[in-house]
Design a protein around this motif. Structure first.
Motif, PDB file in Angstrom:
ATOM      1  N   ILE A 173      18.267  40.125  54.541  1.00  0.00           N
ATOM      2  CA  ILE A 173      19.232  40.890  55.331  1.00  0.00           C
ATOM      3  C   ILE A 173      20.227  41.535  54.374  1.00  0.00           C
ATOM      4  O   ILE A 173      20.861  40.832  53.575  1.00  0.00           O
ATOM      5  N   PRO A 174      20.394  42.852  54.405  1.00  0.00           N
ATOM      6  CA  PRO A 174      21.366  43.494  53.515  1.00  0.00           C
ATOM      7  C   PRO A 174      22.800  43.139  53.897  1.00  0.00           C
ATOM      8  O   PRO A 174      23.101  42.858  55.066  1.00  0.00           O
ATOM      9  N   VAL A 175      23.677  43.145  52.887  1.00  0.00           N
ATOM     10  CA  VAL A 175      25.102  42.838  53.080  1.00  0.00           C
ATOM     11  C   VAL A 175      25.923  44.044  52.636  1.00  0.00           C
ATOM     12  O   VAL A 175      25.687  44.606  51.568  1.00  0.00           O
ATOM     13  N   ILE A 176      26.887  44.412  53.471  1.00  0.00           N
ATOM     14  CA  ILE A 176      27.825  45.479  53.137  1.00  0.00           C
ATOM     15  C   ILE A 176      29.218  44.878  53.040  1.00  0.00           C
ATOM     16  O   ILE A 176      29.707  44.263  53.996  1.00  0.00           O
ATOM     17  N   VAL A 177      29.861  45.013  51.881  1.00  0.00           N
ATOM     18  CA  VAL A 177      31.236  44.545  51.703  1.00  0.00           C
ATOM     19  C   VAL A 177      32.168  45.746  51.768  1.00  0.00           C
ATOM     20  O   VAL A 177      32.006  46.705  50.995  1.00  0.00           O
ATOM     21  N   LEU A 178      33.111  45.708  52.689  1.00  0.00           N
ATOM     22  CA  LEU A 178      34.141  46.740  52.780  1.00  0.00           C
ATOM     23  C   LEU A 178      35.302  46.284  51.898  1.00  0.00           C
ATOM     24  O   LEU A 178      35.984  45.303  52.212  1.00  0.00           O
ATOM     25  N   ASP A 179      35.507  46.972  50.791  1.00  0.00           N
ATOM     26  CA  ASP A 179      36.439  46.470  49.790  1.00  0.00           C
ATOM     27  C   ASP A 179      37.894  46.627  50.219  1.00  0.00           C
ATOM     28  O   ASP A 179      38.252  47.547  50.967  1.00  0.00           O
ATOM     29  N   ARG A 180      38.717  45.705  49.741  1.00  0.00           N
ATOM     30  CA  ARG A 180      40.159  45.721  49.982  1.00  0.00           C
ATOM     31  C   ARG A 180      40.888  45.414  48.672  1.00  0.00           C
ATOM     32  O   ARG A 180      40.319  44.751  47.785  1.00  0.00           O
ATOM     33  N   PRO A 181      42.134  45.862  48.520  1.00  0.00           N
ATOM     34  CA  PRO A 181      42.864  45.647  47.262  1.00  0.00           C
ATOM     35  C   PRO A 181      43.096  44.168  46.965  1.00  0.00           C
ATOM     36  O   PRO A 181      43.160  43.336  47.877  1.00  0.00           O
ATOM     37  N   ASN A 182      43.245  43.873  45.698  1.00  0.00           N
ATOM     38  CA  ASN A 182      43.591  42.529  45.251  1.00  0.00           C
ATOM     39  C   ASN A 182      45.063  42.527  44.852  1.00  0.00           C
ATOM     40  O   ASN A 182      45.428  43.147  43.853  1.00  0.00           O
ATOM     41  N   PRO A 183      45.941  41.850  45.595  1.00  0.00           N
ATOM     42  CA  PRO A 183      47.364  41.844  45.255  1.00  0.00           C
ATOM     43  C   PRO A 183      47.673  41.114  43.956  1.00  0.00           C
ATOM     44  O   PRO A 183      48.769  41.268  43.411  1.00  0.00           O
ATOM     45  N   ASN A 184      46.714  40.334  43.452  1.00  0.00           N
ATOM     46  CA  ASN A 184      46.847  39.690  42.140  1.00  0.00           C
ATOM     47  C   ASN A 184      45.831  40.259  41.144  1.00  0.00           C
ATOM     48  O   ASN A 184      45.381  39.565  40.237  1.00  0.00           O
ATOM     49  N   GLY A 185      45.502  41.521  41.336  1.00  0.00           N
ATOM     50  CA  GLY A 185      44.467  42.133  40.504  1.00  0.00           C
ATOM     51  C   GLY A 185      44.944  42.627  39.160  1.00  0.00           C
ATOM     52  O   GLY A 185      44.145  43.137  38.366  1.00  0.00           O
ATOM     53  N   HIS A 186      46.248  42.480  38.851  1.00  0.00           N
ATOM     54  CA  HIS A 186      46.815  43.069  37.637  1.00  0.00           C
ATOM     55  C   HIS A 186      46.750  42.156  36.418  1.00  0.00           C
ATOM     56  O   HIS A 186      47.243  42.526  35.353  1.00  0.00           O
ATOM     57  N   TYR A 187      46.149  40.965  36.553  1.00  0.00           N
ATOM     58  CA  TYR A 187      46.027  40.099  35.379  1.00  0.00           C
ATOM     59  C   TYR A 187      44.883  39.107  35.549  1.00  0.00           C
ATOM     60  O   TYR A 187      44.305  38.967  36.636  1.00  0.00           O
ATOM     61  N   ILE A 188      44.549  38.457  34.440  1.00  0.00           N
ATOM     62  CA  ILE A 188      43.513  37.421  34.397  1.00  0.00           C
ATOM     63  C   ILE A 188      44.118  36.229  33.670  1.00  0.00           C
ATOM     64  O   ILE A 188      44.674  36.388  32.577  1.00  0.00           O
ATOM     65  N   ASP A 189      44.022  35.029  34.256  1.00  0.00           N
ATOM     66  CA  ASP A 189      44.614  33.873  33.597  1.00  0.00           C
ATOM     67  C   ASP A 189      44.115  32.581  34.239  1.00  0.00           C
ATOM     68  O   ASP A 189      43.650  32.567  35.375  1.00  0.00           O
ATOM     69  N   GLY A 190      44.248  31.502  33.465  1.00  0.00           N
ATOM     70  CA  GLY A 190      43.891  30.177  33.959  1.00  0.00           C
ATOM     71  C   GLY A 190      42.651  29.634  33.269  1.00  0.00           C
ATOM     72  O   GLY A 190      41.902  30.366  32.624  1.00  0.00           O
ATOM     73  N   PRO A 191      42.408  28.329  33.402  1.00  0.00           N
ATOM     74  CA  PRO A 191      41.204  27.732  32.823  1.00  0.00           C
ATOM     75  C   PRO A 191      39.960  28.166  33.587  1.00  0.00           C
ATOM     76  O   PRO A 191      40.009  28.409  34.792  1.00  0.00           O
ATOM     77  N   ILE A 192      38.850  28.272  32.869  1.00  0.00           N
ATOM     78  CA  ILE A 192      37.569  28.587  33.495  1.00  0.00           C
ATOM     79  C   ILE A 192      37.048  27.346  34.217  1.00  0.00           C
ATOM     80  O   ILE A 192      37.121  26.232  33.690  1.00  0.00           O
ATOM     81  N   LEU A 193      36.533  27.533  35.423  1.00  0.00           N
ATOM     82  CA  LEU A 193      35.987  26.406  36.181  1.00  0.00           C
ATOM     83  C   LEU A 193      34.860  25.719  35.413  1.00  0.00           C
ATOM     84  O   LEU A 193      33.963  26.378  34.884  1.00  0.00           O
ATOM     85  N   GLU A 194      34.917  24.382  35.376  1.00  0.00           N
ATOM     86  CA  GLU A 194      33.863  23.597  34.743  1.00  0.00           C
ATOM     87  C   GLU A 194      32.943  23.010  35.812  1.00  0.00           C
ATOM     88  O   GLU A 194      33.393  22.662  36.911  1.00  0.00           O
ATOM     89  N   GLU A 195      31.671  22.915  35.483  1.00  0.00           N
ATOM     90  CA  GLU A 195      30.643  22.598  36.472  1.00  0.00           C
ATOM     91  C   GLU A 195      30.859  21.256  37.159  1.00  0.00           C
ATOM     92  O   GLU A 195      30.524  21.091  38.337  1.00  0.00           O
ATOM     93  N   ASP A 196      31.449  20.280  36.476  1.00  0.00           N
ATOM     94  CA  ASP A 196      31.563  18.937  37.057  1.00  0.00           C
ATOM     95  C   ASP A 196      32.635  18.839  38.140  1.00  0.00           C
ATOM     96  O   ASP A 196      32.754  17.797  38.799  1.00  0.00           O
ATOM     97  N   VAL A 197      33.420  19.890  38.344  1.00  0.00           N
ATOM     98  CA  VAL A 197      34.416  19.867  39.418  1.00  0.00           C
ATOM     99  C   VAL A 197      34.169  21.004  40.421  1.00  0.00           C
ATOM    100  O   VAL A 197      35.072  21.419  41.143  1.00  0.00           O
TER     101      VAL A 197
END
Length: 405
Positions: A173-197
Motif C-alpha cells: 500500500i503506498p504512503v503519502i506524507v503531507l509534510d509540516r515544518p519542524n519547530p526544532n529543525g534549526h539544530y542537531i544535538d544529543g546522544p545517538i540512540l543505542e540499540e540496547d535501549v
C-alpha cells in the motif's frame, strides 16, 4: 551663451535623475524582503488529490491535521472534513498518541472508536496496537499521513510513522506524507540512540534533536532500511513551500496537551529529561516543559515554586498537591542545543541521589551512558564532547534525505 546655459541645465537635470535612481536602487537593495508564508503539504491539495481520487483512503491524523484557509493560520478545516467534502473516499482513520482529537494524556491508553462528526471508524495506534494489524488496513488502497511533529526523538509520532510505513509496505500500500515544518529543525544535538535501549520513544539511531521534518524523516526510515526485514515503502512526500530549517515556526495548534506554546516546544528536548527522574517538568500546571522542580530540591537554592494539580493533559501529575521548588525557564532565549545544566544541577542538589533517576531515563536519553556520566560528575561540556563523533556521522546520513536547506 544661451546654448551653454541650456546644456548646463540639461546636464544638471540628468545628474539629478541619476542620483535619484541610484538612491532608489540602494533603498530597494537595503529594504528587507518580506518572507513568504510557509505552505504545508496539506494545503497543496492539487498535488495529492489526483493520488487519492477513486481510491479507498486510510489516514493517520489528529487535531493538527488541518488545511489553513488563510496565511494567518487562524482559520482552518480538518483534513478529513476537507477530503470528504471533495468526495475523496476516506474509509478509516488511524490515531497516534493523544488520540484523534488530541486530548489524551501522555502515555494514556487510546481505545478504538468512531468519530462522532463523520461516523468514520478510528483505529488506535497507541493502545493495544502500536503497529497496525494488517486486517486494520484491509480494503485500503493508499495511506495518508498528516501529523504535526516537533522534531524530537522521544516524541512518538515518528515511531507511529515507522509502523504505518512498515505495515503498508508489507501490504504493498503506498504512503503519502503531507509534510509540516519542524519547530526544532534549526539544530542537531544529543546522544545517538543505542540499540540496547530501543523502545517506542526511540526506535532509530538518531540524536535527540535530528533537524528534519517528518517527511524527510520518513525518507530516511525508508532509505536506511530501518523497517523490519529491511523492507521499503512506496513513499511520496508532498513537500513544504517557502521553508528552510532555519525558519522559525510557531505551531498554530498544540501538537499535544502538554506542549501549549512555542517556548514549551523549544525547551522540550532538554526539559523532558526530567520525565526520567523524580523531578517534575511542570505537568499539572499551565507551564508544562517550561519549569521544573520537586519538593526535595532546596528552597534556598531554587527560587521558583509551584504545586502540580490535575488538569487537561495531566490527570495524575507527578508530586500532585505538593509544593515544588525549582526553576522558571520561560525567559530563556530560544535554544539551539540540548541543555544538560538544569538536569545536572537538580541531580547535584538532591540529597538522596539513589532515588533521582528512574528506569525510563535510559530510554529517553537513548543511552545508559548519560546517567553514568552525570553520576560520575562530568560537566555538560565534557558529556557533550562524547556526542560529537555520533553527531558528525549522523549529519552525513541526514544530508541524503533533506528536502530543505
Amino acid at each position: 551663451m544661451k546654448y551653454i546655459v541650456l546644456l548646463f541645465l540639461a546636464l544638471t537635470a540628468c545628474n539629478s535623475t541619476t542620483k535619484k535612481k541610484q538612491a532608489l536602487n540602494e533603498a530597494t537593495v537595503n529594504q528587507p524582503v518580506e518572507a513568504k508564508a510557509i505552505v504545508t503539504g496539506a494545503n497543496q491539495t492539487n498535488k495529492y488529490l489526483p493520488l487519492l481520487k477513486g481510491k479507498n483512503v486510510g489516514i493517520v491524523a489528529n487535531q493538527t491535521s488541518v488545511i489553513f484557509k488563510d496565511e494567518s493560520d487562524e482559520s482552518h478545516t480538518h483534513i478529513v472534513d476537507s477530503l470528504l467534502a471533495l468526495n475523496v473516499n476516506v474509509t478509516k482513520v488511524f490515531a497516534p498518541e493523544h488520540g484523534f482529537r488530541g486530548v489524551a494524556d501522555a502515555g494514556e491508553y487510546i481505545e478504538d472508536g468512531v468519530d462522532e462528526k463523520t461516523g468514520l471508524p478510528i483505529f488506535s495506534l497507541y493502545g493495544k496496537n502500536r503497529k497496525s494489524p494488517k486486517e486494520f488496513l484491509e480494503g485500503v488502497d493508499v495511506m495518508l499521513f498528516d501529523v504535526q511533529d516537533v522534531g524530537v526523538r522521544f516524541y512518538t509520532y515518528i515511531s507511529t510513522l515507522h509502523y504505518v510505513m512498515e505495515t503498508s509496505a508489507e501490504l504493498n500500500i503506498p504512503v503519502i506524507v503531507l509534510d509540516r515544518p519542524n519547530p526544532n529543525g534549526h539544530y542537531i544535538d544529543g546522544p545517538i540512540l543505542e540499540e540496547d535501549v530501543t523502545s517506542f520513544v526511540g526506535m532509530h539511531p538518531v540524536p535527540i534533536v535530528y533537524g528534519m521534518t517528518i517527511g524527510e524523516y520518513g525518507k530516511m526510515i525508508n532509505g536506511e532500511k530501518w523497517m523490519d526485514n529491511e523492507i521499503q515503502c512506496d513513499l511520496t512526500v508532498v513537500p513544504l513551500q517557502h521553508y528552510t530549517h532555519d525558519s522559525e515556526y510557531d505551531l498554530p495548534i498544540k501538537p499535544s496537551p502538554n506542549l501549549p506554546n512555542a517556548k514549551s516546544i523549544n525547551l522540550y528536548p532538554s526539559v523532558c529529561f526530567f520525565e526520567g527522574t523524580t523531578v517534575s517538568c511542570g505537568r499539572g500546571t499551565e507551564m508544562q516543559f517550561q519549569i521544573f522542580g520537586a519538593p526535595f530540591l532546596p528552597e534556598d537554592k531554587f527560587d521558583f515554586s509551584f504545586t502540580p494539580q490535575p488538569n487537561f493533559g495531566a490527570k495524575t501529575p507527578k508530586h500532585q498537591g505538593e509544593l515544588c521548588f525549582g526553576r522558571d525557564l520561560r525567559d530563556v532565549e530560544r535554544l539551539a542545543e540540548v541543555k544538560l545544566d538544569w538536569l545536572i544541577e537538580a541531580y547535584k542538589s538532591t540529597a538522596d541521589k539513589t532515588k533521582f533517576f528512574n528506569n525510563f531515563f535510559p530510554k529517553l536519553a537513548g543511552t545508559k551512558k548519560l546517567r553514568e556520566q552525570i553520576e560520575n560528575g562530568l560537566s555538560e561540556e565534557a558529556i557533550k564532547e562524547t556526542w560529537k563523533p555520533g553527531l558528525e556521522a549522523f549529519s552525513k546520513t541526514r544530508e541524503k534525505y533533506v528536502l530543505y536547506k
